[in-house]
Scaffold this motif. Sequence first.
Motif, PDB file in Angstrom:
ATOM      1  N   SER A   1      47.330  43.292  41.686  1.00  0.00           N
ATOM      2  CA  SER A   1      47.829  44.658  41.705  1.00  0.00           C
ATOM      3  C   SER A   1      48.013  45.140  40.278  1.00  0.00           C
ATOM      4  CB  SER A   1      49.157  44.740  42.449  1.00  0.00           C
ATOM      5  OG  SER A   1      49.727  46.044  42.322  1.00  0.00           O
ATOM      6  N   MET A   2      47.606  46.391  40.044  1.00  0.00           N
ATOM      7  CA  MET A   2      47.906  47.069  38.783  1.00  0.00           C
ATOM      8  C   MET A   2      48.874  48.222  39.059  1.00  0.00           C
ATOM      9  SD  MET A   2      46.440  45.510  36.273  1.00  0.00           S
ATOM     10  CE  MET A   2      47.028  46.739  35.114  1.00  0.00           C
ATOM     11  N   GLY A   3      49.724  48.020  40.071  1.00  0.00           N
ATOM     12  CA  GLY A   3      50.551  49.100  40.588  1.00  0.00           C
ATOM     13  C   GLY A   3      49.970  49.636  41.877  1.00  0.00           C
ATOM     14  N   ASN A   4      48.676  49.403  42.074  1.00  0.00           N
ATOM     15  CA  ASN A   4      47.996  49.627  43.338  1.00  0.00           C
ATOM     16  C   ASN A   4      47.123  48.402  43.606  1.00  0.00           C
ATOM     17  OD1 ASN A   4      46.063  50.128  41.380  1.00  0.00           O
ATOM     18  ND2 ASN A   4      45.952  52.311  41.786  1.00  0.00           N
ATOM     19  N   PRO A   5      46.799  48.112  44.864  1.00  0.00           N
ATOM     20  CA  PRO A   5      46.104  46.865  45.202  1.00  0.00           C
ATOM     21  C   PRO A   5      44.618  46.908  44.863  1.00  0.00           C
ATOM     22  CG  PRO A   5      46.595  48.122  47.181  1.00  0.00           C
ATOM     23  CD  PRO A   5      47.233  48.862  46.051  1.00  0.00           C
ATOM     24  N   HIS A   6      44.106  45.735  44.440  1.00  0.00           N
ATOM     25  CA  HIS A   6      42.694  45.608  44.068  1.00  0.00           C
ATOM     26  C   HIS A   6      42.108  44.347  44.675  1.00  0.00           C
ATOM     27  CE1 HIS A   6      42.857  48.893  41.159  1.00  0.00           C
ATOM     28  NE2 HIS A   6      44.039  48.417  40.819  1.00  0.00           N
ATOM     29  N   CYS A   7      40.910  44.480  45.212  1.00  0.00           N
ATOM     30  CA  CYS A   7      40.176  43.370  45.817  1.00  0.00           C
ATOM     31  C   CYS A   7      38.800  43.323  45.163  1.00  0.00           C
ATOM     32  CB  CYS A   7      40.065  43.590  47.328  1.00  0.00           C
ATOM     33  SG  CYS A   7      39.080  42.364  48.199  1.00  0.00           S
ATOM     34  N   THR A   8      38.466  42.184  44.519  1.00  0.00           N
ATOM     35  CA  THR A   8      37.276  42.093  43.686  1.00  0.00           C
ATOM     36  C   THR A   8      36.285  41.082  44.237  1.00  0.00           C
ATOM     37  OG1 THR A   8      38.672  42.560  41.761  1.00  0.00           O
ATOM     38  CG2 THR A   8      36.439  41.765  41.329  1.00  0.00           C
ATOM     39  N   PHE A   9      35.062  41.542  44.492  1.00  0.00           N
ATOM     40  CA  PHE A   9      33.949  40.681  44.893  1.00  0.00           C
ATOM     41  C   PHE A   9      33.021  40.488  43.693  1.00  0.00           C
ATOM     42  CE2 PHE A   9      35.459  42.544  48.781  1.00  0.00           C
ATOM     43  CZ  PHE A   9      35.251  41.595  49.770  1.00  0.00           C
ATOM     44  N   PHE A  10      32.600  39.267  43.452  1.00  0.00           N
ATOM     45  CA  PHE A  10      31.649  38.965  42.382  1.00  0.00           C
ATOM     46  C   PHE A  10      30.289  38.700  43.025  1.00  0.00           C
ATOM     47  CE2 PHE A  10      35.847  38.009  40.845  1.00  0.00           C
ATOM     48  CZ  PHE A  10      35.851  38.622  39.606  1.00  0.00           C
ATOM     49  N   VAL A  11      29.295  39.493  42.615  1.00  0.00           N
ATOM     50  CA  VAL A  11      27.994  39.469  43.277  1.00  0.00           C
ATOM     51  C   VAL A  11      26.889  39.223  42.257  1.00  0.00           C
ATOM     52  CG1 VAL A  11      28.806  41.029  45.080  1.00  0.00           C
ATOM     53  CG2 VAL A  11      27.676  41.972  43.067  1.00  0.00           C
ATOM     54  N   ASP A  12      25.761  38.720  42.750  1.00  0.00           N
ATOM     55  CA  ASP A  12      24.621  38.446  41.869  1.00  0.00           C
ATOM     56  C   ASP A  12      23.860  39.716  41.512  1.00  0.00           C
ATOM     57  OD1 ASP A  12      25.141  35.691  41.849  1.00  0.00           O
ATOM     58  OD2 ASP A  12      23.953  35.382  43.678  1.00  0.00           O
TER      59      ASP A  12
ATOM     60  N   TRP B   1      50.960  37.152  46.064  1.00  0.00           N
ATOM     61  CA  TRP B   1      50.499  37.784  47.307  1.00  0.00           C
ATOM     62  C   TRP B   1      51.426  38.907  47.755  1.00  0.00           C
ATOM     63  CZ3 TRP B   1      53.163  38.100  51.898  1.00  0.00           C
ATOM     64  CH2 TRP B   1      54.310  37.290  52.014  1.00  0.00           C
ATOM     65  N   VAL B   2      52.738  38.698  47.596  1.00  0.00           N
ATOM     66  CA  VAL B   2      53.694  39.680  48.097  1.00  0.00           C
ATOM     67  C   VAL B   2      53.662  40.969  47.288  1.00  0.00           C
ATOM     68  CG1 VAL B   2      55.661  38.901  46.690  1.00  0.00           C
ATOM     69  CG2 VAL B   2      56.067  39.910  48.955  1.00  0.00           C
ATOM     70  N   ALA B   3      53.209  40.880  46.028  1.00  0.00           N
ATOM     71  CA  ALA B   3      53.192  42.049  45.147  1.00  0.00           C
ATOM     72  C   ALA B   3      51.904  42.844  45.257  1.00  0.00           C
ATOM     73  CB  ALA B   3      53.405  41.614  43.697  1.00  0.00           C
TER      74      ALA B   3
END
Length: 267
Positions: A147-158, A123-125
Amino acid sequence: MTLPFVKMHAHGDDFIIIDRRGQDDSITAEIARRLGNRHTGIGFNQLAVVLDCTDAAARIKFWNPNGTALQTCGSATRGVADRLMHETGADSVVVRTDRGLLTCVRASGQRVSVNMGEPSLEWVAVPLAEPMDTLALPIEGDPAACSMGNPHCTFFVDDINAVDVAAVGPALENHPLFPARTNVHFVQVIDRNHIRLRIWERGGGVPLGSGSCCCGAVVNGIRRGLLDDTVDVQCDGGVVTVQWDGQGGVVLTGSVEPIMQGTTCAF
């Protein structure tokens, strides 16, 4: 001041490269904003500035079109690597970004692979605003983060076509859980080796593609147990391939193509 540039794209994810090797780094946030304007500038999803480096072929700095800096860009990294390999005739090159030293290799056709480094899963990274499980964020829709060096937030949708990315993206980018804001992905899993991805990019809006977002989305899908270790990612602009064994670096492979070159003014 005049600046020579090359403009390239990776399945529609367009970027410009300004080579400042042997010169000072004169690119500022204001210059990045002016060049990034699609009406009065050149227009791009990212700007890559190529600089001298003592332990790699070059160091790369990245800018968003709104003048904010970013730490990594998979598409532009591959574009710079392509240009550097053309210079030397080599089939591989090492470049330095804020992610560290990244190895890039020539693949078949006009494709280039880059090892984007290991994802950060704590979480901290990412970073998140408080301690929590990054596989299950307390946000409606149950997204995952990394994070891949920048933050990512992923939603999985139908059904990815049912998501109005431009309408919901800005609020999610600026959600208080993300103190550095975040890229937002919407993923429809076609099968264990194939996903459909649409993106709201931090500081950039809705792009046709994004290399680092493809990596982040696949990493989170593998962590959720939804995907195998090699995944074709169908973005609006085309397909890239992401490979991750769950432990080491994430390898991104796809085409990069030059569009134009020229000289621009920066005042």
